[in-house]
Design a protein around this motif. Sequence first.
Motif, PDB file in Angstrom:
ATOM      1  N   ARG A 199      -4.016   2.229  -4.047  1.00 45.73           N
ATOM      2  CA  ARG A 199      -3.192   3.602  -4.193  1.00 45.73           C
ATOM      3  C   ARG A 199      -3.824   4.270  -5.920  1.00 45.73           C
ATOM      4  O   ARG A 199      -3.846   5.067  -5.550  1.00 45.73           O
ATOM      5  CB  ARG A 199      -1.663   2.992  -4.734  1.00 45.73           C
ATOM      6  N   TYR A 247       3.338  -1.786  -0.442  1.00 48.18           N
ATOM      7  CA  TYR A 247       4.287  -0.455  -1.558  1.00 48.18           C
ATOM      8  C   TYR A 247       5.321  -0.092  -0.671  1.00 48.18           C
ATOM      9  O   TYR A 247       5.459   1.159  -0.063  1.00 48.18           O
ATOM     10  CB  TYR A 247       3.070   0.975  -1.035  1.00 48.18           C
ATOM     11  N   PRO A 248       6.162  -0.981  -0.720  1.00 47.46           N
ATOM     12  CA  PRO A 248       7.746  -0.164  -0.637  1.00 47.46           C
ATOM     13  C   PRO A 248       8.648   0.817  -0.993  1.00 47.46           C
ATOM     14  O   PRO A 248       8.701   1.249  -0.197  1.00 47.46           O
ATOM     15  CB  PRO A 248       8.399  -1.235  -1.117  1.00 47.46           C
ATOM     16  N   ASP A 249       7.566   2.087  -2.044  1.00 48.56           N
ATOM     17  CA  ASP A 249       8.347   2.834  -2.990  1.00 48.56           C
ATOM     18  C   ASP A 249       7.460   4.407  -1.808  1.00 48.56           C
ATOM     19  O   ASP A 249       7.554   5.797  -1.792  1.00 48.56           O
ATOM     20  CB  ASP A 249       8.064   3.041  -3.648  1.00 48.56           C
ATOM     21  N   LEU A 250       6.113   3.691  -1.202  1.00 47.75           N
ATOM     22  CA  LEU A 250       5.505   5.280  -0.509  1.00 47.75           C
ATOM     23  C   LEU A 250       6.384   5.557   0.625  1.00 47.75           C
ATOM     24  O   LEU A 250       6.432   4.575   1.741  1.00 47.75           O
ATOM     25  CB  LEU A 250       3.889   3.833  -0.294  1.00 47.75           C
ATOM     26  N   PRO A 251       5.364   6.791   1.156  1.00 51.44           N
ATOM     27  CA  PRO A 251       6.451   7.143   1.757  1.00 51.44           C
ATOM     28  C   PRO A 251       5.085   7.009   3.275  1.00 51.44           C
ATOM     29  O   PRO A 251       3.994   7.037   3.208  1.00 51.44           O
ATOM     30  CB  PRO A 251       6.622   8.914   1.237  1.00 51.44           C
ATOM     31  N   TYR A 265       2.957  -1.485   4.293  1.00 54.19           N
ATOM     32  CA  TYR A 265       3.949  -1.718   4.725  1.00 54.19           C
ATOM     33  C   TYR A 265       4.414  -2.179   3.399  1.00 54.19           C
ATOM     34  O   TYR A 265       5.899  -1.709   2.659  1.00 54.19           O
ATOM     35  CB  TYR A 265       4.874  -1.689   5.436  1.00 54.19           C
TER      36      TYR A 265
END
Length: 301
Positions: free
Chosen positions: A214, A109-113, A106
């Motif tokens: 990722r 990777y603040p940009d991952l859905p 979380y």
Amino acid sequence: MQSIDIIISSFISPNPSPLYFTMTAMDTLEEEALDRLQMESAVESAQIDSLPSLDEVEDILGYQFNNKGLLEEAFTHASLGKSFSSERLEYVGDSVLNLLFTKQQYFEYPDLPPGALTRLRAANVDTEKLARVAYKHGLHRYLRHKKPLLAEQIRQFSKEIQRYPLRSNGLVDVPKALADLVEASIGAVFIDSNSSIDTVRTVFKDLLEPVIRRENLEIHPVTQLYEVCQKRNLKVKFVDLWKESTAFDVFVDDRLVGRGSCSLKKEIAHNRAAKDALDNIRRILDEKDNSRNLGVCSAHR
């Protein structure tokens, strides 16, 4: 009176009745069975006593248990038939491990859905990944169990994963007992440390490396095959031959492009067929593209 005399005489007769012989034979069988059980129990105890001490597990983990019983429970497989096993600690460890990776990813990777985060977490907590951890650090050598085929499964697993340094994506047979062992170990540390998630993270952070991130997360071969073919408007068809030959065939636009087999698990055969088809279809498409480019060049001359 005559009938009573006959009954009495049958008991005092010098010739034993068939019933006597039957009961004697049953007693002998019971004694033999008891001796066999005692011998098996002695062999089992000797085998367990010959295993390395669980104190060495504490050295591997870098953690000293306050309650040694939790450590023993974590390394006792249900197949051993004892009054306790690792199953409850596996349940705890599974939840704690998912929480650890959920929290880490979380913030990393603040940009991952959510969907992408879920796939990334799943790759790091699946059976193959955890079994690799157990084998890499030698935890399997301390497992108390009565699974006669486990040693051979581990040997095959150790051989197959050499072809896939990070992750096979469902192409190898994984000894689930190894993954369960890691979950149980995590659960044991969590309970022993008064439910400290920080302690668990400290203990297992290095043990769980390499973490799948990722940039090196590969798509499952079945999903990848469908994606490649959909982009080219190609029709994919899997033919289930597993009952007849433990295999799957893959056809793309009615052309056989791949086959995979596995006698142990149908799912692995299916995945291997997809991977073989994926490798072949890429080559076929590259050849088509090259031919098309040559044709275009010829037309412009």
